[in-house]
Design a protein around this motif. Sequence first.
Motif, mmCIF file in Angstrom:
data_model
loop_
_atom_site.group_PDB
_atom_site.id
_atom_site.type_symbol
_atom_site.label_atom_id
_atom_site.label_comp_id
_atom_site.label_asym_id
_atom_site.label_seq_id
_atom_site.Cartn_x
_atom_site.Cartn_y
_atom_site.Cartn_z
ATOM 1 N N LYS A 101 -25.796 -15.506 23.224
ATOM 2 C CA LYS A 101 -24.798 -14.853 24.074
ATOM 3 C C LYS A 101 -25.194 -14.933 25.548
ATOM 4 O O LYS A 101 -24.359 -15.227 26.424
ATOM 5 C CB LYS A 101 -24.639 -13.385 23.669
ATOM 6 N N VAL A 102 -26.471 -14.658 25.818
ATOM 7 C CA VAL A 102 -26.928 -14.648 27.211
ATOM 8 C C VAL A 102 -26.839 -16.041 27.816
ATOM 9 O O VAL A 102 -26.358 -16.223 28.939
ATOM 10 C CB VAL A 102 -28.366 -14.093 27.303
ATOM 11 N N LYS A 103 -27.297 -17.051 27.072
ATOM 12 C CA LYS A 103 -27.286 -18.414 27.604
ATOM 13 C C LYS A 103 -25.862 -18.979 27.740
ATOM 14 O O LYS A 103 -25.593 -19.806 28.601
ATOM 15 C CB LYS A 103 -28.139 -19.333 26.713
ATOM 16 N N THR A 104 -24.961 -18.513 26.890
ATOM 17 C CA THR A 104 -23.559 -18.919 27.023
ATOM 18 C C THR A 104 -22.964 -18.342 28.301
ATOM 19 O O THR A 104 -22.227 -19.022 29.033
ATOM 20 C CB THR A 104 -22.744 -18.453 25.804
ATOM 21 N N ALA A 105 -23.309 -17.092 28.585
ATOM 22 C CA ALA A 105 -22.779 -16.427 29.780
ATOM 23 C C ALA A 105 -23.467 -16.904 31.055
ATOM 24 O O ALA A 105 -22.834 -16.998 32.116
ATOM 25 C CB ALA A 105 -22.924 -14.912 29.637
ATOM 26 N N PHE A 106 -24.778 -17.217 30.946
ATOM 27 C CA PHE A 106 -25.564 -17.602 32.121
ATOM 28 C C PHE A 106 -26.377 -18.856 31.783
ATOM 29 O O PHE A 106 -27.587 -18.785 31.564
ATOM 30 C CB PHE A 106 -26.495 -16.465 32.538
ATOM 31 N N PRO A 107 -25.732 -20.014 31.713
ATOM 32 C CA PRO A 107 -26.408 -21.221 31.223
ATOM 33 C C PRO A 107 -27.585 -21.689 32.066
ATOM 34 O O PRO A 107 -28.485 -22.360 31.546
ATOM 35 C CB PRO A 107 -25.289 -22.273 31.207
ATOM 36 N N PHE A 108 -27.617 -21.343 33.343
ATOM 37 C CA PHE A 108 -28.691 -21.828 34.210
ATOM 38 C C PHE A 108 -29.699 -20.729 34.557
ATOM 39 O O PHE A 108 -30.530 -20.886 35.453
ATOM 40 C CB PHE A 108 -28.104 -22.410 35.499
ATOM 41 N N LEU A 109 -29.653 -19.636 33.822
ATOM 42 C CA LEU A 109 -30.537 -18.506 34.077
ATOM 43 C C LEU A 109 -31.991 -18.854 33.743
ATOM 44 O O LEU A 109 -32.278 -19.401 32.674
ATOM 45 C CB LEU A 109 -30.087 -17.309 33.230
ATOM 46 N N SER A 110 -32.906 -18.560 34.674
ATOM 47 C CA SER A 110 -34.346 -18.671 34.402
ATOM 48 C C SER A 110 -34.729 -17.462 33.565
ATOM 49 O O SER A 110 -34.771 -16.330 34.057
ATOM 50 C CB SER A 110 -35.128 -18.703 35.718
ATOM 51 N N LEU A 111 -35.009 -17.689 32.290
ATOM 52 C CA LEU A 111 -35.067 -16.616 31.301
ATOM 53 C C LEU A 111 -36.329 -16.699 30.459
ATOM 54 O O LEU A 111 -36.774 -17.784 30.076
ATOM 55 C CB LEU A 111 -33.827 -16.710 30.396
ATOM 56 N N MET A 112 -36.890 -15.548 30.162
ATOM 57 C CA MET A 112 -38.014 -15.446 29.226
ATOM 58 C C MET A 112 -37.799 -14.228 28.348
ATOM 59 O O MET A 112 -36.977 -13.358 28.664
ATOM 60 C CB MET A 112 -39.336 -15.314 29.976
ATOM 61 N N SER B 167 -28.006 -0.842 24.474
ATOM 62 C CA SER B 167 -27.236 -0.360 23.315
ATOM 63 C C SER B 167 -26.222 -1.389 22.836
ATOM 64 O O SER B 167 -25.945 -1.491 21.639
ATOM 65 C CB SER B 167 -26.502 0.936 23.683
ATOM 66 N N THR B 168 -25.654 -2.154 23.778
ATOM 67 C CA THR B 168 -24.646 -3.153 23.411
ATOM 68 C C THR B 168 -24.914 -4.458 24.152
ATOM 69 O O THR B 168 -25.559 -4.474 25.213
ATOM 70 C CB THR B 168 -23.225 -2.672 23.770
ATOM 71 N N ASP B 169 -24.385 -5.554 23.609
ATOM 72 C CA ASP B 169 -24.502 -6.847 24.283
ATOM 73 C C ASP B 169 -23.800 -6.819 25.631
ATOM 74 O O ASP B 169 -24.284 -7.394 26.610
ATOM 75 C CB ASP B 169 -23.887 -7.953 23.416
ATOM 76 N N GLN B 170 -22.665 -6.151 25.704
ATOM 77 C CA GLN B 170 -21.917 -6.092 26.948
ATOM 78 C C GLN B 170 -22.718 -5.388 28.036
ATOM 79 O O GLN B 170 -22.734 -5.828 29.197
ATOM 80 C CB GLN B 170 -20.580 -5.371 26.727
ATOM 81 N N GLU B 171 -23.404 -4.313 27.672
ATOM 82 C CA GLU B 171 -24.236 -3.604 28.642
ATOM 83 C C GLU B 171 -25.344 -4.516 29.163
ATOM 84 O O GLU B 171 -25.656 -4.531 30.361
ATOM 85 C CB GLU B 171 -24.844 -2.347 28.012
ATOM 86 N N LEU B 172 -25.937 -5.298 28.266
ATOM 87 C CA LEU B 172 -26.990 -6.220 28.668
ATOM 88 C C LEU B 172 -26.448 -7.279 29.630
ATOM 89 O O LEU B 172 -27.046 -7.547 30.683
ATOM 90 C CB LEU B 172 -27.599 -6.903 27.445
ATOM 91 N N LEU B 173 -25.312 -7.890 29.294
ATOM 92 C CA LEU B 173 -24.728 -8.930 30.144
ATOM 93 C C LEU B 173 -24.371 -8.377 31.526
ATOM 94 O O LEU B 173 -24.574 -9.050 32.541
ATOM 95 C CB LEU B 173 -23.501 -9.538 29.473
ATOM 96 N N GLU B 174 -23.865 -7.166 31.566
ATOM 97 C CA GLU B 174 -23.523 -6.549 32.845
ATOM 98 C C GLU B 174 -24.777 -6.269 33.673
ATOM 99 O O GLU B 174 -24.777 -6.423 34.904
ATOM 100 C CB GLU B 174 -22.744 -5.251 32.602
ATOM 101 N N THR B 175 -25.854 -5.868 32.998
ATOM 102 C CA THR B 175 -27.118 -5.613 33.701
ATOM 103 C C THR B 175 -27.680 -6.901 34.280
ATOM 104 O O THR B 175 -28.144 -6.933 35.430
ATOM 105 C CB THR B 175 -28.145 -4.969 32.753
ATOM 106 N N ILE B 176 -27.648 -7.982 33.499
ATOM 107 C CA ILE B 176 -28.118 -9.279 33.994
ATOM 108 C C ILE B 176 -27.308 -9.712 35.209
ATOM 109 O O ILE B 176 -27.859 -10.152 36.222
ATOM 110 C CB ILE B 176 -28.043 -10.346 32.885
#
Length: 370
Positions: free
Chosen positions: A176-187, A141-150
């Motif tokens: 937003k995600v890459k700024t918060a988690f720059p080294f995240l293995s992401l797809m 629902s929100t970007d914050q919820e997503l970042l907290e889940t990650i």
Amino acid sequence: MEINQVVLHHLKMNYKHPFVTSHGKVEKKDFYIIELIDDQGNFGYGETEAFATPWYTEETTETNRTMLENYLIPFVLETQIKHPSELTKLFQSIRRNQMAKAAIEGAVWDLYAKRLGQPLYQVIGGEKPIVDVGVSIGLKSTDQELLETIEEKLAQGYQRVKLKVKKGEELRLLDKVKTAFPFLSLMIDANGTYSWKDKERLLALDQFDLLMIEQPFAQDDFVEHAKLQDLLQTPICLDESIHTYSDLKTAIALQSCQIVNIKPSRVGGVQSTKDMHGLAKKHGMPLWCGGMLEAGIGRAHSLAIATLPQFTLPADTAGSAHYWEKDIIQPAIKTDNGKIYLSEQPGIGYSIDQEALAYYRIEKQIYTKK
């Protein structure tokens, strides 16, 4: 193997959290457990993975039941089966319906492995009792919820994150995600909602150094995927496009992708997966095992598949607790710092929690040999 009885359990289970994709929200699993009993009293189990509506493939829970009751169950009750691989030929007269076939074929493989007294993953040629796992996160629902889940999933040790995205919002979200988690293995995965008109938006995804982009175009767009992959630095992974061995041959010949997601339920079961695995290995195509929001039996089958050597990327097979308050197997599948250690018990390696099965079950049908 002589199968004397088939029991069809109809279950409904509520997910702990709704799983939201660009196609809608999945809050409940409506499915069937197939229980096979042979002439020696051994049990084998499979699970249907189709959704209640045909948003992922043309199959649904109810079409699975129709195929099982009218065609597939009679076939296995009327046939002496020496090896589970024979089912591919036995089911040839039935076109597609891969998920229905996979469910009963999986039960036969489980039964066969138990008769041998060996873990299923070893019987099918798996080489490792440990599977690296990632996690799939639906729309929030929100970007914050997503970042907290990650953050929560990374703390649990998951080795890769897949984000479901909505077309038009992915660039802002990824920034937003890459700024918060720059080294995240992401797809990312938008479940085929892009078209060639979105080419520039898709090319802009290269800036985020993604592990892959899963199924950007519709399932039959092999040519468009090839054109896009030629322009993209980021690997394309095909999912919904790959239902058969022939589909995989087409994708390889056209260079439509660099990675393939194989879900045993989508491709017709274990033997089809093994055949595709051989082709992928021949061409150096990396594979990974996708998730279908499975309950414990389907999850155990997927884990066995993920031990095959060409499955070189983390699987989408999170532990039971990620999805369920209580699963239908014992013990529950657990993730340990981004890894799942497979059971060495025969077959799928887990026993059925009969109390949970009865709790979730809404109907039971028994079919016996004539």
